[in-house]
Design a protein around this motif. Sequence first.
Motif, short mmCIF file in Angstrom:
data_model
loop_
_atom_site.label_atom_id
_atom_site.label_comp_id
_atom_site.label_asym_id
_atom_site.label_seq_id
_atom_site.Cartn_x
_atom_site.Cartn_y
_atom_site.Cartn_z
N LEU A 48 -8.35 0.00 -2.70
CA LEU A 48 -7.05 -0.64 -2.87
C LEU A 48 -6.71 -0.80 -4.35
N GLU A 64 0.81 -1.22 0.00
CA GLU A 64 0.00 0.00 0.00
C GLU A 64 0.84 1.26 0.00
N ALA A 66 -1.51 -7.43 1.67
CA ALA A 66 -2.19 -6.75 2.77
C ALA A 66 -1.92 -7.48 4.07
N VAL A 74 -9.21 -7.65 3.16
CA VAL A 74 -9.91 -6.49 2.59
C VAL A 74 -11.37 -6.91 2.45
N THR A 125 -3.30 0.90 -5.85
CA THR A 125 -2.18 0.05 -6.27
C THR A 125 -2.24 -0.40 -7.72
N ASP A 154 -13.63 -0.91 0.23
CA ASP A 154 -12.20 -1.08 0.53
C ASP A 154 -11.46 -1.72 -0.64
#
Length: 233
Positions: free
Chosen positions: A116, A73, A103, A107, A120, A112
């Motif tokens: 992400l 992240e 992670a 997630v 990314t 969320d």
Amino acid sequence: MAAAILTGMALEARLARRSGMPVACATGDAAAAAAHRLLEDGACGIVSFGIAGGLAPDLRPGSLVLASAVVDEGGAVFEAWQPWRDRLRNTLPQAHSALIAGARMPVVTVGDKARLRALTGAAAVDLESLAVARACQAWGRPFAVLRAVADPAWRALPTAALAGLNGEGRITPGAVLARLTANPSQLVALGRLAWDLGRALAALRRAAGAFPADLLGSGPLGLDPAQRVRDVA
């Protein structure tokens, strides 16, 4: 000198053993220690293998993802080793080549997952691949990542499922039942996840059985013991 496989769940590990490679199972903070232990014990590199959460909306449950790289992240990128990627892609042409995000925690929500994905650019996310990538970088050893999507980008993870997974990668039915008793409305979502998980595990079972018997030398995905990534890349 053979490679090893690291999974996060015991049922993933059982499937991974179909490849004939050494297998370790650990998740969360324990994944990093397990990865270093595999390399310490002589593994020439590690394949991160198991299920993943979908981030790209076109990946359905059961879709295989072969990582081009693992990204965290904070934006750090760890490139998977190209020769292993090429051989695995030739063996598993149905696999999508894409970024995978690492992670520390599952997630869970659709929002969320979307955040992400935007942060990314990754197509999927899991909890072990970043630990594998960092350990292999520290040892100068190669890694690869092969994951199957269980929960797709458009579906949230039910909290009952998360409650049922213990630190050893095993599902504890009692914890799931307790959470369902407290919140029966999760039953439909849990049933849907079980169906999706079944498709992901079926894809992993086929993939493990199709792993190349020999890559780059002695044993599955093997390297000569004297070689390191920087010597053969």
